[in-house]
Design a protein around this motif. Structure first.
Motif, PDB file in Angstrom:
ATOM      1  N   THR A 159       0.861  -1.185   0.000  1.00 21.49           N
ATOM      2  CA  THR A 159       0.000   0.000   0.000  1.00 21.49           C
ATOM      3  C   THR A 159       0.896   1.233   0.000  1.00 21.49           C
ATOM      4  N   HIS A 160       0.286   2.412  -0.187  1.00 19.46           N
ATOM      5  CA  HIS A 160       1.023   3.687  -0.145  1.00 19.46           C
ATOM      6  C   HIS A 160       2.493   3.594   0.244  1.00 19.46           C
ATOM      7  N   ASN A 161       3.337   3.273  -0.670  1.00 18.76           N
ATOM      8  CA  ASN A 161       4.789   3.248  -0.427  1.00 18.76           C
ATOM      9  C   ASN A 161       5.242   2.272   0.657  1.00 18.76           C
ATOM     10  N   ILE A 162       4.435   1.249   0.876  1.00 16.53           N
ATOM     11  CA  ILE A 162       4.897   0.144   1.740  1.00 16.53           C
ATOM     12  C   ILE A 162       4.938  -1.122   0.880  1.00 16.53           C
ATOM     13  N   TYR A 163       6.046  -1.827   0.949  1.00 20.78           N
ATOM     14  CA  TYR A 163       6.285  -2.980   0.079  1.00 20.78           C
ATOM     15  C   TYR A 163       6.562  -4.223   0.921  1.00 20.78           C
ATOM     16  N   TRP A 164       6.110  -5.362   0.373  1.00 19.78           N
ATOM     17  CA  TRP A 164       6.506  -6.667   0.941  1.00 19.78           C
ATOM     18  C   TRP A 164       7.842  -7.031   0.307  1.00 19.78           C
ATOM     19  N   ILE A 165       8.851  -7.264   1.149  1.00 20.91           N
ATOM     20  CA  ILE A 165      10.169  -7.629   0.592  1.00 20.91           C
ATOM     21  C   ILE A 165      10.613  -8.993   1.139  1.00 20.91           C
ATOM     22  N   GLY A 166       9.626  -9.843   1.420  1.00 22.87           N
ATOM     23  CA  GLY A 166       9.937 -11.193   1.904  1.00 22.87           C
ATOM     24  C   GLY A 166      10.103 -12.169   0.753  1.00 22.87           C
ATOM     25  N   SER A 167      10.145 -13.441   1.105  1.00 17.79           N
ATOM     26  CA  SER A 167      10.203 -14.493   0.085  1.00 17.79           C
ATOM     27  C   SER A 167       9.817 -15.815   0.744  1.00 17.79           C
ATOM     28  N   ASN A 168       9.895 -16.882  -0.035  1.00 21.17           N
ATOM     29  CA  ASN A 168       9.426 -18.194   0.419  1.00 21.17           C
ATOM     30  C   ASN A 168      10.557 -19.181   0.603  1.00 21.17           C
ATOM     31  N   ASP A 169      10.290 -20.140   1.482  1.00 15.40           N
ATOM     32  CA  ASP A 169      11.235 -21.228   1.744  1.00 15.40           C
ATOM     33  C   ASP A 169      10.497 -22.542   1.508  1.00 15.40           C
ATOM     34  N   TRP A 170      10.845 -23.212   0.406  1.00 14.98           N
ATOM     35  CA  TRP A 170      10.246 -24.526   0.133  1.00 14.98           C
ATOM     36  C   TRP A 170      11.189 -25.650   0.570  1.00 14.98           C
ATOM     37  N   ARG A 171      12.379 -25.275   1.006  1.00 19.56           N
ATOM     38  CA  ARG A 171      13.436 -26.274   1.185  1.00 19.56           C
ATOM     39  C   ARG A 171      13.520 -26.817   2.606  1.00 19.56           C
ATOM     40  N   THR A 172      13.295 -25.942   3.592  1.00 23.19           N
ATOM     41  CA  THR A 172      13.405 -26.388   4.986  1.00 23.19           C
ATOM     42  C   THR A 172      12.338 -27.450   5.252  1.00 23.19           C
ATOM     43  N   GLU A 173      12.772 -28.588   5.824  1.00 22.63           N
ATOM     44  CA  GLU A 173      11.829 -29.687   6.090  1.00 22.63           C
ATOM     45  C   GLU A 173      10.911 -29.365   7.267  1.00 22.63           C
ATOM     46  N   ARG A 174      11.536 -28.830   8.326  1.00 18.62           N
ATOM     47  CA  ARG A 174      10.760 -28.624   9.557  1.00 18.62           C
ATOM     48  C   ARG A 174      11.019 -27.235  10.121  1.00 18.62           C
ATOM     49  N   PHE A 175       9.949 -26.524  10.414  1.00 14.98           N
ATOM     50  CA  PHE A 175      10.026 -25.210  11.041  1.00 14.98           C
ATOM     51  C   PHE A 175      10.517 -25.412  12.474  1.00 14.98           C
ATOM     52  N   GLU A 176      11.456 -24.605  12.903  1.00 15.71           N
ATOM     53  CA  GLU A 176      12.132 -24.767  14.203  1.00 15.71           C
ATOM     54  C   GLU A 176      12.718 -26.173  14.326  1.00 15.71           C
ATOM     55  N   ASN A 177      12.967 -26.809  13.190  1.00 13.58           N
ATOM     56  CA  ASN A 177      13.473 -28.196  13.144  1.00 13.58           C
ATOM     57  C   ASN A 177      12.562 -29.169  13.904  1.00 13.58           C
ATOM     58  N   LEU A 178      11.289 -28.798  14.049  1.00 15.91           N
ATOM     59  CA  LEU A 178      10.307 -29.621  14.757  1.00 15.91           C
ATOM     60  C   LEU A 178       9.075 -29.919  13.910  1.00 15.91           C
ATOM     61  N   PHE A 179       8.512 -28.884  13.291  1.00 11.45           N
ATOM     62  CA  PHE A 179       7.184 -29.004  12.690  1.00 11.45           C
ATOM     63  C   PHE A 179       7.304 -29.119  11.171  1.00 11.45           C
ATOM     64  N   PRO A 180       6.820 -30.228  10.594  1.00  6.55           N
ATOM     65  CA  PRO A 180       6.918 -30.384   9.138  1.00  6.55           C
ATOM     66  C   PRO A 180       6.207 -29.230   8.425  1.00  6.55           C
ATOM     67  N   ILE A 181       6.830 -28.747   7.359  1.00  2.00           N
ATOM     68  CA  ILE A 181       6.172 -27.686   6.582  1.00  2.00           C
ATOM     69  C   ILE A 181       6.113 -28.107   5.108  1.00  2.00           C
ATOM     70  N   PRO A 182       5.237 -29.086   4.806  1.00  2.00           N
ATOM     71  CA  PRO A 182       5.146 -29.569   3.420  1.00  2.00           C
ATOM     72  C   PRO A 182       4.714 -28.486   2.449  1.00  2.00           C
ATOM     73  N   ASN A 183       4.024 -27.461   2.946  1.00  2.00           N
ATOM     74  CA  ASN A 183       3.611 -26.353   2.073  1.00  2.00           C
ATOM     75  C   ASN A 183       4.559 -25.173   2.170  1.00  2.00           C
ATOM     76  N   GLY A 184       5.739 -25.388   2.762  1.00  2.12           N
ATOM     77  CA  GLY A 184       6.725 -24.319   2.875  1.00  2.12           C
ATOM     78  C   GLY A 184       6.299 -23.254   3.870  1.00  2.12           C
ATOM     79  N   VAL A 185       7.041 -22.164   3.854  1.00  2.00           N
ATOM     80  CA  VAL A 185       6.731 -21.044   4.751  1.00  2.00           C
ATOM     81  C   VAL A 185       7.292 -19.783   4.110  1.00  2.00           C
ATOM     82  N   SER A 186       6.657 -18.650   4.382  1.00  2.00           N
ATOM     83  CA  SER A 186       7.245 -17.387   3.909  1.00  2.00           C
ATOM     84  C   SER A 186       7.851 -16.663   5.103  1.00  2.00           C
ATOM     85  N   TYR A 187       8.899 -15.925   4.831  1.00  3.55           N
ATOM     86  CA  TYR A 187       9.454 -15.003   5.827  1.00  3.55           C
ATOM     87  C   TYR A 187       9.166 -13.621   5.268  1.00  3.55           C
ATOM     88  N   ASN A 188       8.380 -12.863   6.011  1.00  2.12           N
ATOM     89  CA  ASN A 188       7.971 -11.551   5.499  1.00  2.12           C
ATOM     90  C   ASN A 188       8.813 -10.441   6.101  1.00  2.12           C
TER      91      ASN A 188
END
Ligand SMILES: Cc1cc2nc3c(=O)[nH]c(=O)nc-3n(C[C@H](O)[C@H](O)[C@H](O)COP(=O)(O)O)c2cc1C
Length: 411
Positions: free
Chosen positions: A8-37
């Motif tokens: 919005t008004h001069n605010i941008y999302w500059i994150g991206s996605n991680d499809w490679r990490t198997e487990r978030f916090e090395n505990l929770f499977p993330i088969p659908n990946g995760v974004s870091y915003n």
């Protein structure tokens, strides 16, 4: 390659996605990946809100330098010091030595603990309610202690009504081009993963989440920009996610139904789980989920246990103890402060029983506000014809407890 998107008004999302990490916090499977915003505010003063995980370091710096277009970076707001948002923080400060890192005393202490490189000249301390004016945009800081970690803040941008909410209102699952929840079939795409994210990552801190929601409830929120998952920007999606968080943080079930979690080595305990499910179904119970605790990662079972009114745990005795994967499942539930649900228990043993007693003791002593439904059962080795009436009685009791359950709106 830069791939930033305008929020919005001069605010941008500059994150991206991680499809490679198997487990978030090395505990929770993330088969659908995760974004870091991460977000960039383009104003008289330039500002980044939170940095990102090292996995998407290149995309983040490409986006940032593209949008800065040769200008300097003035501020980086640090709402959360967890490494998935800070592995690129030190590099950001070193690339932009005039940049001020905005946080509180705990933020700076953690920064030095993790990254071993104090940068006191770049620290800019904010307290509750402090404002930073960037030109047209004004940022206000609010503390949200233990909405995951003690240093956590959220930052409200006044001119656009944007709440940068740190880990709150986040979800597992990548952002697939559509950065806004309303550009997706968000319930189908994100609800289960948002619940799994909430219950397993923030679930322990229900009262703190409620405090944080109360604190920001007086603000005119037009956008919620979390650190994972899509941005919520329409009244419908904002109300949806706020309402879900209120519901989940009250530990209240969303739906009538039964989660049957069983552990089994040779199939006898699995047969008990299936027999109970059949008897429940015969009595008109719908939404029955059976999970093998040795097979399905506990994070999925926990998310469904949160969602439905009734949980049944069924497990054998193993070396004079409760079967280990069930012990672990119950331990995880307890660690997340699971409460305000109904639980039924069946053990199985062959010579010296421990499973049933251990499960009863856990749910009676280690949890609060758990109602044990029906007399716990202890089967000997395998289910026999004479055991069927016991299973039928438990099915009757569970059905009655479901019928009596009230699904309350949490407002
Ligand atoms: C390695 C192992 C250890 C066991 N330890 C005990 C025990 O300490 N006490 C007991 O009463 N039964 C014990 N049992 C018996 C199981 O509880 C019994 O076989 C039960 O039927 C197993 O269910 P399952 O077929 O679902 O694996 C043990 C079984 C195994 C395989």
């Amino acid at each position: 390659m830069h791939c930033a998107q305008k929020m919005t008004h001069n605010i941008y999302w500059i994150g991206s996605n991680d499809w490679r990490t198997e487990r978030f916090e090395n505990l929770f499977p993330i088969p659908n990946g995760v974004s870091y915003n991460s977000y960039f505010i383009d104003d008289e003063k330039t500002c980044v809100v939170d940095s990102v995980d090292a996995e998407i370091r290149e995309e983040y710096f490409d986006n940032l330098s593209h949008l800065l277009n040769g200008r300097d970076l003035d501020y980086i707001i640090v709402n959360h010091m967890e490494p998935d948002h800070c592995q690129t923080l030190l590099e950001t400060l070193e690339r932009y030595p005039n940049c001020k890192m905005v946080g509180n005393a705990t933020t700076f202490r953690m920064f030095e603990q993790f990254y071993r490189t104090p940068k006191p000249d770049q620290y800019y301390t904010v307290k509750e309610g402090d404002e930073i004016c960037l030109g047209k945009h004004t940022l206000v800081s609010y503390t949200m202690p233990m909405v995951h970690w003690p240093e956590v803040t959220c930052t409200y941008e006044k001119s656009t009504g944007t709440l940068f909410s740190a880990d709150a209102f986040g979800t597992f699952g990548t952002i697939n081009g559509n950065i806004f929840a309303d550009q997706t079939d968000f319930i189908a795409t994100y609800e289960d993963e948002a619940r799994r994210y909430y219950t397993n990552i923030v679930g322990k801190y229900g009262p703190q989440v409620q405090n944080a929601i109360r604190k920001v409830s007086g603000l005119e929120i037009k956008r919620i920009a979390p650190l994972h998952g899509p941005i919520w920007r329409t009244p419908e999606t904002i109300e949806y996610i706020l309402h879900k968080y209120l519901h989940w943080s009250s530990y209240t079930a969303e739906k009538k139904g039964v989660v049957i979690a069983f552990g089994s080595m040779y199939g006898n305990t699995r047969d008990i789980a299936q027999q109970l499910a059949k008897q429940l179904s015969k009595r008109g119970v719908t939404d029955i989920k059976i999970y093998d605790v040795s097979k399905t990662n506990a994070s999925y079972i926990i998310a469904d246990a949160w969602k439905y009114t009734n949980l049944v745990t069924i497990a054998p005795t193993y070396n004079l103890n409760l079967y280990l994967t069930m012990e672990n499942f119950i331990h995880e539930l307890k660690a997340l402060n699971f409460q305000n649900h109904k639980v039924s228990i069946i053990g199985n043993h062959s010579w010296a029983s421990a499973a049933m007693k251990t499960m009863v003791a856990h749910f009676e002593n280690d949890f609060k506000d758990i109602e044990i439904v029906s007399q716990p059962l202890d089967i000997k080795s395998s289910l026999k014809e004479e055991d069927i009436p016991l299973i039928e009685k438990m099915a009757d009791d569970i059905k009655a407890s479901i019928d009596a359950a009230e699904i309350k709106e949490v407002l």
